[in-house]
Write an enzyme that holds these catalytic residues in place. Sequence first.
Site: not given
Ligand code: GRF
Length: 186
Positions: A12, A84, A101, A103, A173
Amino acid sequence: MKNIVLFASGAGSNVQAILHYFKDKNAVNPVAIVCNNKEAGVLKIAEANNIPVELIDREHFKSDDFLAILKQYKPDLLVLAGFLWKIPEAVVQAFPDKIINIHPALLPKYGGKGMYGAKVHESVIANKEKESGITIHYVNENYDEGNVIVQAHCRVQEQDTADSLAQRIHGLEHFYFPRVIELLIG
Ligand code: GRF
């Protein structure tokens, strides 16, 4: 205020970054977190922030019931942040251009079913890519195939491990995801 529903089933950290970014902005109301893993770290984040959780199993996820629950939250945006499962067609159709989403690679490379977490970064390194990055995209009925909204790049260094690359990617991210959400709901 725009309502967002967050979908997450992992640690998260992206959810945390999004909540932190919008904390004092009065722009976004995180109305629910949808999660399919009762051990997920994101549940603690939900609790700490008083955000209702919809804990789902596969059957419930695909049911009309779940779609009805989602609609009750009146989401302006559905944000997949480490989720997922493929989104059911009925949900995609109910929220056209409202599901995004993130990725951890430069799609269309290193995407598709089974391509998640460390596997993505291990493949990038095994293929001796010089760069990787993130893709934020709309969600359609197929894994990782909706229109791209934004991509951000980073270098892959020779000494990188899946872990060190994952960290760099997480940095991208956490920076871009909240800002893209802000642009989309603005
Ligand atoms: C992230 O790297 C995202 O790109 C992928 O899942 C991961 C989630 O990480 N879809 P987190 O749970 O937000 O730390």
